[in-house]
Design an enzyme around this catalytic site. Structure first.
Site, PDB file in Angstrom:
ATOM      1  N   HIS A   1      -2.981  -5.057  -0.447  1.00  0.00           N
ATOM      2  CA  HIS A   1      -2.929  -4.061  -1.523  1.00  0.00           C
ATOM      3  C   HIS A   1      -2.283  -4.717  -2.731  1.00  0.00           C
ATOM      4  CE1 HIS A   1      -2.878   0.085  -3.121  1.00  0.00           C
ATOM      5  NE2 HIS A   1      -1.835  -0.368  -3.809  1.00  0.00           N
ATOM      6  N   CYS A   2      -3.026  -4.757  -3.837  1.00  0.00           N
ATOM      7  CA  CYS A   2      -2.557  -5.457  -5.036  1.00  0.00           C
ATOM      8  C   CYS A   2      -2.046  -4.447  -6.061  1.00  0.00           C
ATOM      9  CB  CYS A   2      -3.688  -6.280  -5.648  1.00  0.00           C
ATOM     10  SG  CYS A   2      -3.208  -7.137  -7.164  1.00  0.00           S
ATOM     11  N   PRO A   3      -0.755  -4.503  -6.415  1.00  0.00           N
ATOM     12  CA  PRO A   3      -0.232  -3.542  -7.399  1.00  0.00           C
ATOM     13  C   PRO A   3      -0.808  -3.751  -8.797  1.00  0.00           C
ATOM     14  CG  PRO A   3       1.420  -5.209  -6.886  1.00  0.00           C
ATOM     15  CD  PRO A   3       0.297  -5.418  -5.926  1.00  0.00           C
TER      16      PRO A   3
ATOM     17  N   ASN B   1      -4.910  -1.072  -6.346  1.00  0.00           N
ATOM     18  CA  ASN B   1      -5.962  -0.856  -5.365  1.00  0.00           C
ATOM     19  C   ASN B   1      -5.895  -1.963  -4.331  1.00  0.00           C
ATOM     20  OD1 ASN B   1      -8.180   0.417  -4.217  1.00  0.00           O
ATOM     21  ND2 ASN B   1      -9.254   0.598  -6.174  1.00  0.00           N
TER      22      ASN B   1
END
Length: 366
Positions: free
Chosen positions: A115-117, A121
């Site tokens: 999960h990439c801040p 998403n």
């Protein structure tokens, strides 16, 4: 939904960096190598604008297209296959091969990597190609910007010297205090992107070369540890060779070639090799679970200086996993241990809910 994805500190910060570096670089280029005075300047500016546009396009695509998720209520066609798959009680569906549940997104993500801040998403099956395109464009664009910005600042700071001792054809860069500060900040951000995003790009390329996500790296490492001392080994069932692995993710459209449920396999591999290994690892995890009863309440604070002490607050677990508030008498089933922190599932007080409450809490509470 799309607007809510953008209105988050991660995407907003990324967009600020993209536009700040781009505008500062264009302003510097107009003085350092004017596009109206030479073909070289025009080509240089055009190349930078193309890379900058590519960065913005791939960033927004990775954010808005999303990673793809397992359809609600999905289950395998064969009844016997259910024994080889995990069931997600939150999504009320079986987890397809290579899919994992993301607590932040609240869904089971197809081929979840992380999960990439920055895009607010997950990086997964549908947007992996766009995400790598964003990383590559950002590194190339910021490397280009770093050169233009650094040379412009150099000529701007030494403008008087070049006016008296130069050959007369040096770039004439005029800087005010405001523009100097703006350009120095842009240069710092550009260099930071090259270093930080460049490292992330390396790991993503390695992931594509192996056809193995970051989560699958962790599964394989734990499998090697679990099978140590035995004659058994676990090979990545999705490793199809360098060219085939690249072709599954990287192409002109950045769109994946398979449906995210059924995956091409190397010779001799079974489609449930990794899912079966996960089931065995979770079985071992349950065997080492320990029950703890809470004797000191905890608010769930990330920095509990006043309630838990300086030593506990200054040695937190290096993870973005949640902290869980606890009351005296609560029961927690702990599966991970640190010197000052524990990680586990809080025992449910009601059997009517399937929501799991899990996270870190100070060891001294239990």
């Amino acid at each position: 939904m799309a607007l809510s994805r953008v209105l988050h500190w991660g995407p907003m910060a990324a967009l600020v960096i993209i536009f700040w570096v781009s505008l500062a670089t264009v302003a510097c280029n107009s003085m350092y190598w004017p596009s109206h005075s030479s073909w070289g300047g025009l080509v240089n500016l055009t190349a930078f604008l193309m890379i900058s546009s590519s960065t913005l396009y791939h960033f927004m695509s990775a954010l808005l297209v999303g990673p793809g998720h397992v359809p609600k209520g999905w289950e395998p066609q064969e009844e016997s296959d259910k024994e080889m798959l995990q069931f997600c009680h939150t999504c009320v569906a079986y987890k397809a091969p290579r899919s994992h549940h993301c607590r932040k997104c609240g869904k089971c993500i197809q081929k979840m990597d992380h999960h990439c801040p920055w895009i607010n998403n997950c990086v997964g099956h549908q947007n992996h190609g766009f995400f790598v395109g964003f990383l590559l464009s950002a590194v190339l664009g910021c490397a280009h910007a770093s050169w233009i910005l650094s040379m412009s600042i150099y000529y701007g700071l030494h403008r008087s010297w070049f006016a008296h001792h130069g050959l007369g054809h040096e770039p004439k860069v005029v800087l005010t205090l405001f523009t100097l500060i703006v350009f120095i900040f842009a240069l710092g951000m550009a260099i930071g992107v090259v270093l930080a995003v460049g490292a992330l790009l390396f790991f993503q390329i390695r992931s594509i070369v192996r056809n193995q996500t970051g989560i699958e790296d962790w599964i394989m490492e734990k499998a090697a540890y679990r099978l140590r001392g035995t004659s058994k080994t676990l090979l990545n069932p999705y490793d199809l060779g360098l060219s085939n692995n690249f072709g599954l993710v990287l192409n002109l459209s950045c769109r994946p070639k398979c449906d995210g449920i059924d995956w091409p396999l190397r010779d001799g591999a079974h489609k449930f090799d990794l899912t079966h290994e996960q089931i065995l690892q979770k079985r071992d995890k349950r065997l080492r679970t320990r029950e703890y009863r809470i004797r000191l309440s905890y608010s769930g604070s990330w920095c509990p200086f006043w309630s838990m002490g300086f030593r506990v607050a200054c040695q937190p677990p290096c993870a973005d996993e949640p902290r869980i508030p606890l009351d005296i008498g609560d029961v927690v089933f702990v599966t991970r241990w640190k010197k000052h922190w524990l990680y586990g599932d809080k025992a449910q007080q009601s059997l009517t809910t399937n929501v799991r409450i899990r996270g870190w809490f100070p060891r001294k509470c239990a």
